[in-house]
Design an enzyme around this catalytic site. Structure first.
Site, PDB file in Angstrom:
ATOM      1  N   CYS A  42       1.064  -1.542  -0.067  1.00 53.08           N
ATOM      2  CA  CYS A  42       0.074   0.298  -0.435  1.00 53.08           C
ATOM      3  C   CYS A  42       0.666   1.547   0.032  1.00 53.08           C
ATOM      4  O   CYS A  42       1.614   1.408   0.339  1.00 53.08           O
ATOM      5  CB  CYS A  42      -1.067  -0.003   0.745  1.00 53.08           C
ATOM      6  SG  CYS A  42      -2.025   1.272   1.179  1.00 53.08           S
ATOM      7  N   ASP A  44       0.718   3.378   1.419  1.00 48.19           N
ATOM      8  CA  ASP A  44       0.373   4.005   2.853  1.00 48.19           C
ATOM      9  C   ASP A  44       1.788   4.637   3.582  1.00 48.19           C
ATOM     10  O   ASP A  44       2.493   3.939   3.882  1.00 48.19           O
ATOM     11  CB  ASP A  44      -0.013   3.201   4.058  1.00 48.19           C
ATOM     12  CG  ASP A  44      -0.443   3.900   5.474  1.00 48.19           C
ATOM     13  OD1 ASP A  44       0.497   4.492   6.644  1.00 48.19           O
ATOM     14  OD2 ASP A  44      -1.697   3.926   6.173  1.00 48.19           O
ATOM     15  N   ARG A  46       2.964   4.826   6.177  1.00 50.99           N
ATOM     16  CA  ARG A  46       3.625   3.456   7.847  1.00 50.99           C
ATOM     17  C   ARG A  46       3.793   2.427   7.465  1.00 50.99           C
ATOM     18  O   ARG A  46       4.157   2.270   8.059  1.00 50.99           O
ATOM     19  CB  ARG A  46       2.160   4.121   8.744  1.00 50.99           C
ATOM     20  CG  ARG A  46       1.889   5.992   9.343  1.00 50.99           C
ATOM     21  CD  ARG A  46       0.603   5.812   9.787  1.00 50.99           C
ATOM     22  NE  ARG A  46      -0.494   4.794   8.740  1.00 50.99           N
ATOM     23  CZ  ARG A  46      -1.894   4.923   8.998  1.00 50.99           C
ATOM     24  NH1 ARG A  46      -2.316   5.172  10.187  1.00 50.99           N
ATOM     25  NH2 ARG A  46      -3.132   4.307   8.312  1.00 50.99           N
ATOM     26  N   HIS A  98      -2.286  -4.165   4.724  1.00 50.11           N
ATOM     27  CA  HIS A  98      -1.965  -3.808   6.367  1.00 50.11           C
ATOM     28  C   HIS A  98      -3.157  -3.252   7.305  1.00 50.11           C
ATOM     29  O   HIS A  98      -4.208  -2.769   6.257  1.00 50.11           O
ATOM     30  CB  HIS A  98      -0.746  -2.325   6.844  1.00 50.11           C
ATOM     31  CG  HIS A  98      -1.504  -0.906   5.905  1.00 50.11           C
ATOM     32  ND1 HIS A  98      -2.623  -0.071   7.042  1.00 50.11           N
ATOM     33  CD2 HIS A  98      -1.852  -0.577   4.111  1.00 50.11           C
ATOM     34  CE1 HIS A  98      -2.423   0.862   6.167  1.00 50.11           C
ATOM     35  NE2 HIS A  98      -2.066   0.322   4.723  1.00 50.11           N
ATOM     36  N   CYS A 101      -6.335  -0.118   6.903  1.00 47.54           N
ATOM     37  CA  CYS A 101      -5.891   0.333   5.754  1.00 47.54           C
ATOM     38  C   CYS A 101      -7.491   1.126   5.445  1.00 47.54           C
ATOM     39  O   CYS A 101      -8.476   1.158   5.250  1.00 47.54           O
ATOM     40  CB  CYS A 101      -5.786  -0.944   4.514  1.00 47.54           C
ATOM     41  SG  CYS A 101      -5.428   0.059   2.909  1.00 47.54           S
TER      42      CYS A 101
HETATM   43 CO    CO Z   1      -3.420   1.044   2.968  1.00 47.80          CO
END
Ligand code: CO
Length: 215
Positions: A42, A44, A46, A98, A101
């Site tokens: 992803c 993302d 993090r 994750h 999400c």
């Molecule tokens: Co995500």
């Protein structure tokens, strides 16, 4: 110094540090890449691929998009898979989702998200395929956690549907495909233990692109 300017300061320090440990570091790094792993995760911020895997530059070929989707008409991810398998000879392809999400969560909201609609629709399709299991989970947080896991598994299946992966595995015995979920609440990767051979065999009943059955 602004946060933007700080990046260049960080970068200089990082480059110096690498050279302190190994004066030939960049000379070696610039020759070629031979990563064993293709990571699809992803976007993302993090979930940084190399850091969570503890691997240095050169060890992971990376593709990231919202909600780690592998869509068969996405030229981007399909090119990455094709190049990773056929040119880089990666031994493992990992799809890493994750928990928490935002993409998965957004996909399930009854809202018009514009350009994101067709992208996130893939997740609604995953939900529809597994509706009975997901609807049976009463706790909403647990249901999202499970949808994150199922979404990863379905994206692995999409990878196994490709000719590049099927042919390479038939001829060379690799790559294998792995389903992971990163848990940012404890920093750990959960391996969903996808049975690659069984999944491939199952997939090939409908999606065989090799022209030769195997067992
Ligand atoms: Co995500």
């Amino acid at each position: 110094m602004t946060p933007y300017e700080k990046i260049f300061e960080n970068n200089r320090r990082w480059a110096e540090e690498q050279l302190r440990t190994d004066p030939e570091y960049f000379a070696k790094l610039s020759v070629e890449q031979r990563p064993d792993f293709l990571y699809i995760g992803c976007s993302d911020s993090r979930v940084p691929a190399n850091q969570i895997m503890g691997l240095p530059p050169g060890d992971v070929f990376v593709h990231r998009n919202i909600a780690n989707l592998v869509n068969n008409v996405d030229l981007n991810v399909m090119s990455v898979i094709s190049y990773g398998v056929q040119t880089l000879d990666v031994k493992h392809i990992i799809v890493c989702g994750h928990y928490g999400c935002g993409g998965v969560k957004a996909a399930m909201q009854p809202r018009d998200l514009g350009i994101l609609n067709p992208w996130l629709r893939n997740i609604r399709d995953v939900y529809r395929l597994h509706k009975a299991e997901l609807d049976a989970i009463k706790d909403e947080a647990q249901r999202y956690d499970r949808l994150v896991e199922i979404n990863v598994t379905e994206q692995c299946i999409n990878i196994i549907k490709t000719a590049a992966v099927q042919k390479s595995f038939l001829i060379r015995g690799f790559p294998t495909v792995h389903a992971w979920v990163f848990d940012m609440r404890n920093g750990l990767i959960k391996d969903l233990k996808l049975d690659f051979r069984a999944t491939l065999r199952n997939i090939q009943q409908v999606y065989d692109l090799t022209g030769s059955s195997w067992d």
